[in-house]
Each structure stands twice: as structure tokens, then as C-alpha cells.
Write a protein that holds these residues in place. Structure first.
Motif, PDB file in Angstrom:
ATOM      1  N   ILE A   2       0.907  -1.274  -0.043  1.00 44.59           N
ATOM      2  CA  ILE A   2       0.098  -0.016  -0.128  1.00 44.59           C
ATOM      3  C   ILE A   2       0.724   1.097   0.190  1.00 44.59           C
ATOM      4  O   ILE A   2       0.663   2.087  -0.932  1.00 44.59           O
ATOM      5  N   GLN A   3       1.925   1.101   0.791  1.00 41.46           N
ATOM      6  CA  GLN A   3       2.858   2.467   0.848  1.00 41.46           C
ATOM      7  C   GLN A   3       3.404   2.805  -0.517  1.00 41.46           C
ATOM      8  O   GLN A   3       3.698   3.869  -0.847  1.00 41.46           O
ATOM      9  N   LYS A   4       3.817   1.652  -1.219  1.00 39.48           N
ATOM     10  CA  LYS A   4       4.415   1.883  -2.511  1.00 39.48           C
ATOM     11  C   LYS A   4       3.368   2.454  -3.619  1.00 39.48           C
ATOM     12  O   LYS A   4       3.830   3.384  -4.392  1.00 39.48           O
ATOM     13  N   ILE A   5       2.457   2.080  -3.247  1.00 42.27           N
ATOM     14  CA  ILE A   5       1.189   2.550  -4.211  1.00 42.27           C
ATOM     15  C   ILE A   5       0.823   4.050  -3.821  1.00 42.27           C
ATOM     16  O   ILE A   5       0.936   4.620  -4.852  1.00 42.27           O
ATOM     17  N   GLU A   7       3.021   6.150  -2.553  1.00 45.40           N
ATOM     18  CA  GLU A   7       3.964   6.889  -2.994  1.00 45.40           C
ATOM     19  C   GLU A   7       4.030   6.976  -4.481  1.00 45.40           C
ATOM     20  O   GLU A   7       4.379   8.266  -4.932  1.00 45.40           O
ATOM     21  N   ALA A   8       3.678   6.077  -5.093  1.00 45.13           N
ATOM     22  CA  ALA A   8       3.762   6.276  -6.650  1.00 45.13           C
ATOM     23  C   ALA A   8       2.677   7.311  -7.160  1.00 45.13           C
ATOM     24  O   ALA A   8       2.832   8.215  -7.852  1.00 45.13           O
ATOM     25  N   THR A   9       1.392   6.978  -6.494  1.00 50.98           N
ATOM     26  CA  THR A   9       0.177   7.828  -6.626  1.00 50.98           C
ATOM     27  C   THR A   9       0.723   9.417  -6.391  1.00 50.98           C
ATOM     28  O   THR A   9       0.121  10.175  -7.151  1.00 50.98           O
ATOM     29  N   ALA A  10       1.244   9.638  -5.156  1.00 52.94           N
ATOM     30  CA  ALA A  10       1.610  10.927  -4.615  1.00 52.94           C
ATOM     31  C   ALA A  10       2.439  11.811  -5.677  1.00 52.94           C
ATOM     32  O   ALA A  10       2.436  12.847  -5.957  1.00 52.94           O
ATOM     33  N   PHE A  11       3.533  10.826  -6.193  1.00 54.42           N
ATOM     34  CA  PHE A  11       4.568  11.435  -7.025  1.00 54.42           C
ATOM     35  C   PHE A  11       3.671  11.650  -8.430  1.00 54.42           C
ATOM     36  O   PHE A  11       3.936  12.948  -8.878  1.00 54.42           O
ATOM     37  N   ILE A  12       2.865  11.009  -8.659  1.00 56.33           N
ATOM     38  CA  ILE A  12       2.255  11.560 -10.032  1.00 56.33           C
ATOM     39  C   ILE A  12       1.262  12.542  -9.782  1.00 56.33           C
ATOM     40  O   ILE A  12       1.403  13.716 -10.784  1.00 56.33           O
ATOM     41  N   ARG A  13       0.606  12.621  -8.712  1.00 58.06           N
ATOM     42  CA  ARG A  13      -0.240  13.901  -8.223  1.00 58.06           C
ATOM     43  C   ARG A  13       0.925  14.923  -8.170  1.00 58.06           C
ATOM     44  O   ARG A  13       0.404  16.418  -8.486  1.00 58.06           O
ATOM     45  N   SER A  14       2.136  14.946  -7.856  1.00 55.52           N
ATOM     46  CA  SER A  14       2.919  16.104  -7.728  1.00 55.52           C
ATOM     47  C   SER A  14       3.294  16.522  -9.143  1.00 55.52           C
ATOM     48  O   SER A  14       3.725  17.796  -9.215  1.00 55.52           O
ATOM     49  N   PRO A  49       8.114   6.463  -8.779  1.00 53.30           N
ATOM     50  CA  PRO A  49       8.959   5.453  -7.574  1.00 53.30           C
ATOM     51  C   PRO A  49       8.059   4.132  -7.863  1.00 53.30           C
ATOM     52  O   PRO A  49       6.891   4.064  -7.706  1.00 53.30           O
ATOM     53  N   HIS A  50       9.086   3.155  -7.527  1.00 54.06           N
ATOM     54  CA  HIS A  50       8.522   1.523  -7.270  1.00 54.06           C
ATOM     55  C   HIS A  50       7.823   1.041  -8.695  1.00 54.06           C
ATOM     56  O   HIS A  50       7.392  -0.175  -8.744  1.00 54.06           O
ATOM     57  N   PHE A  51       7.522   2.086  -9.875  1.00 54.28           N
ATOM     58  CA  PHE A  51       6.990   1.449 -11.137  1.00 54.28           C
ATOM     59  C   PHE A  51       8.101   0.694 -11.683  1.00 54.28           C
ATOM     60  O   PHE A  51       9.384   0.907 -11.855  1.00 54.28           O
ATOM     61  N   PRO A  52       7.701  -0.467 -12.262  1.00 53.66           N
ATOM     62  CA  PRO A  52       8.412  -1.462 -13.101  1.00 53.66           C
ATOM     63  C   PRO A  52       9.023  -0.803 -14.497  1.00 53.66           C
ATOM     64  O   PRO A  52       8.009   0.194 -14.863  1.00 53.66           O
ATOM     65  N   VAL A  53       9.859  -1.185 -15.247  1.00 55.56           N
ATOM     66  CA  VAL A  53      10.231  -0.489 -16.469  1.00 55.56           C
ATOM     67  C   VAL A  53      10.010  -1.568 -17.528  1.00 55.56           C
ATOM     68  O   VAL A  53      10.227  -2.844 -17.617  1.00 55.56           O
ATOM     69  N   SER A  54       9.495  -1.313 -18.709  1.00 59.94           N
ATOM     70  CA  SER A  54       9.059  -2.068 -19.950  1.00 59.94           C
ATOM     71  C   SER A  54      10.373  -2.316 -20.585  1.00 59.94           C
ATOM     72  O   SER A  54      11.006  -1.871 -20.838  1.00 59.94           O
ATOM     73  N   VAL A  91       3.569  -6.864 -12.187  1.00 59.30           N
ATOM     74  CA  VAL A  91       2.850  -6.740 -13.275  1.00 59.30           C
ATOM     75  C   VAL A  91       1.214  -6.078 -13.049  1.00 59.30           C
ATOM     76  O   VAL A  91       1.011  -5.379 -13.958  1.00 59.30           O
ATOM     77  N   VAL A  92       0.856  -6.306 -11.703  1.00 55.66           N
ATOM     78  CA  VAL A  92      -0.317  -5.508 -11.672  1.00 55.66           C
ATOM     79  C   VAL A  92      -0.267  -4.131 -10.937  1.00 55.66           C
ATOM     80  O   VAL A  92      -1.526  -3.484 -10.542  1.00 55.66           O
ATOM     81  N   PHE A  93       1.192  -3.611 -10.547  1.00 61.17           N
ATOM     82  CA  PHE A  93       1.215  -2.489  -9.881  1.00 61.17           C
ATOM     83  C   PHE A  93       0.544  -1.353 -10.403  1.00 61.17           C
ATOM     84  O   PHE A  93      -0.252  -0.459  -9.913  1.00 61.17           O
ATOM     85  N   PRO A  94       0.669  -1.022 -11.754  1.00 63.90           N
ATOM     86  CA  PRO A  94       0.310   0.281 -12.481  1.00 63.90           C
ATOM     87  C   PRO A  94      -1.358   0.177 -12.529  1.00 63.90           C
ATOM     88  O   PRO A  94      -1.716   1.200 -12.428  1.00 63.90           O
ATOM     89  N   ILE A  95      -1.996  -1.112 -12.387  1.00 62.57           N
ATOM     90  CA  ILE A  95      -3.535  -1.037 -12.346  1.00 62.57           C
ATOM     91  C   ILE A  95      -3.978  -0.465 -11.038  1.00 62.57           C
ATOM     92  O   ILE A  95      -5.014   0.372 -11.062  1.00 62.57           O
TER      93      ILE A  95
END
Ligand code: HPA
Length: 270
Positions: A2-5, A7-14, A49-54, A91-95
């Protein structure tokens, strides 16, 4: 997790005042869909942050925010496949991030091999259900209650009302559209002749290396899903031909305008 999600969400919103209502996952060779969007912001995966890379050819790897069909959407250009070596959580992180950004519907596309004898290369198939083969369930492990329940119902992973909407849109425009069961496999090998035959015999209409884990994670979070396959090769066949990644990408590209039209209209009508 949850924390990683968060942090990623907060970064995007920033980076961008993102308020998407629809999330879109684009399959192999289907990336130029983005051209239809009124793009407002692109965020490369490797900045988040924490996002995998394709890593796969034909996937560019960024989140694209903008308008499509009059709605705020976020599209994933490039997705994460289990065969690339990512674990299911990646795999499901971005979802999960898109859900935390506020999306209310998820539209998924993929390239798939046809295991229905009546299908042709270039056909579009609405996924009405799936069979998960060999893929690890992304919900294995301690349940994260903030996402959803321990034992999610999977009786309608692909929402019937969204399927009906897609069929009506296709009929109004004379777009021939199939409907069928998608079999999710790990890849990265394409199937053997015997495997394609088996998948056909057990009720599969198409087979591919993505989607199932993403849809499970979405359903876990109560997110309505619509998904469509572009049939890029025919697995179930008599003649002795092989299947190449290049051929899959080309077939996806050729079918892309039809898929784009359908997704755009669906979004407009949500
Ligand atoms: N099998 C599995 N995945 C695929 C195929 C296939 O034939 N075509 C495109 N993705």
C-alpha cells in the motif's frame, strides 16, 4: 505494498493534477492509440517510484494522461508481462496505481493468438471471460484489505453492460466483432500445435501472455473491466507455418483503427 502504491500515486499527483476516470492498458503493437488522445502529460515509468520498467519491443513505457471521448483518461503505453521476469505484484502495480488515482473503469487491449477455428487474423474479440493457465495469481500472499477481499468473486470479470455497449457501437458502425474466452498463459514461447489444439478443445477462443493478472487485480478492487483482443495469428491451423513477434505486431497495427474507434466511443458513452 500500500505504501508503494501511495508513494507512486503521490508522485504522479505532484507532477500533474491527474483526475482520470478511465484507465487504458494498451497491448503489443497498439500504442499509436495515443495519437487519438488529447495528451496533457506523459510520465515515463522510470520516473515513478516503485514502477517497473518495460523491456519489450513495441512498448514505449509511460503513463499518458489526457482526454479521449471527452473524458479524462490515463493510458499505459507499455505493460509488464510475467514472462519478462517481473513478479505478479509488479505486473499489476500500475493497475493498482490507476485505481488509486481514481479510475472508475478499466479498458484493456491485447494481441492474442486465435484458437477458434472461425477466427481470422485482424479480427477483434471482446473478452467475455478468461481461463488462467500457468500464470501465478497476483493475489497470492497476505491479502491487502485496502485493495479488496481475500476471496474475490470472479463470476463476471468482464462487465456485461460494457460488453453490450461495445457490441452496439460495433453494430452501428458495421464493425465485425467476435466474442470469446481468452486463455492467459505465461509465454514467452508461442504455443505448440498441441497446446493450441488443447486450448480450443477446452473452450478457449484466443490465447495471450497478458491481461489475466491485471484483470484479477482490478476485479479484486471492484473495478469494472472491459477487454478486447486483436487476433494477430491463428494458432489452430492445418498448414505448417510459424508465428513471429514481427507478424503479431504488424497484425495488431493493422487492426488498431477499429480498436481505437471502439474504445473511444465506449469512453464517450460511459
Ligand atoms: N500465443 C500467445 N500469445 C500471443 C499469441 C499467441 O499465439 N499471439 C499474440 N500473443
Amino acid at each position: 505494498m500500500i505504501q508503494k502504491i501511495n508513494e507512486a500515486t503521490a508522485f504522479i499527483r505532484s507532477q500533474f493534477n491527474a483526475e482520470p476516470v478511465v484507465g487504458i492498458v494498451l497491448g503489443s503493437g497498439l500504442g499509436s492509440f495515443i495519437n487519438e488522445m488529447e495528451v496533457e502529460k506523459e510520465i515515463p515509468y522510470d520516473h515513478i517510484p516503485h514502477f517497473p520498467v518495460s523491456t519489450v519491443e513495441g512498448h514505449s513505457g509511460k503513463l499518458i494522461f489526457g482526454k479521449l471521448g471527452g473524458k479524462n483518461v490515463v493510458a499505459m503505453a507499455g505493460r509488464f508481462h510475467y514472462y519478462e521476469g517481473y513478479d505478479t505484484a509488479a505486473v499489476v502495480f500500475p493497475i493498482r496505481v490507476m485505481k488509486f488515482l481514481g479510475i472508475q473503469t478499466l479498458l484493456v487491449s491485447n494481441a492474442a493468438g486465435g484458437t477458434n477455428k472461425t477466427f481470422k487474423v485482424g479480427d477483434l474479440m471482446i473478452i467475455k471471460d478468461h481461463i488462467s493457465f500457468f500464470t501465478h495469481n497476483p493475489l497470492i500472499g497476505k491479502n491487502v484489505d485496502e485493495f479488496g477481499p481475500r476471496f474475490p468473486d470472479m463470476s463476471e470479470p468482464y462487465k456485461k453492460d460494457l460488453i453490450e455497449k461495445a457490441k452496439a457501437i460495433a453494430a452501428a458502425k458495421n464493425i465485425d466483432i467476435k466474442e470469446g474466452v481468452y486463455c492467459g498463459v505465461t509465454g514467452p514461447t508461442f504455443e505448440t500445435r498441441a497446446e493450441y489444439k488443447l486450448l480450443c478443445q477446452i473452450g478457449g477462443d484466443a490465447v495471450g501472455m497478458s491481461t489475466v493478472q491485471e484483470v484479477i487485480a482490478a476485479v479484486h478492487m471492484g473495478l469494472p473491466v472491459f477487454a478486447m483482443s486483436v487476433i494477430t495469428d491463428i494458432g489452430i491451423r492445418e498448414e505448417e507455418n510459424t508465428i513471429t513477434h514481427a507478424e503479431v505486431l504488424q497484425a495488431a497495427k493493422d487492426a488498431e483503427p477499429k480498436l481505437t474507434y471502439l474504445f473511444k466511443e465506449m469512453i464517450a458513452q460511459l
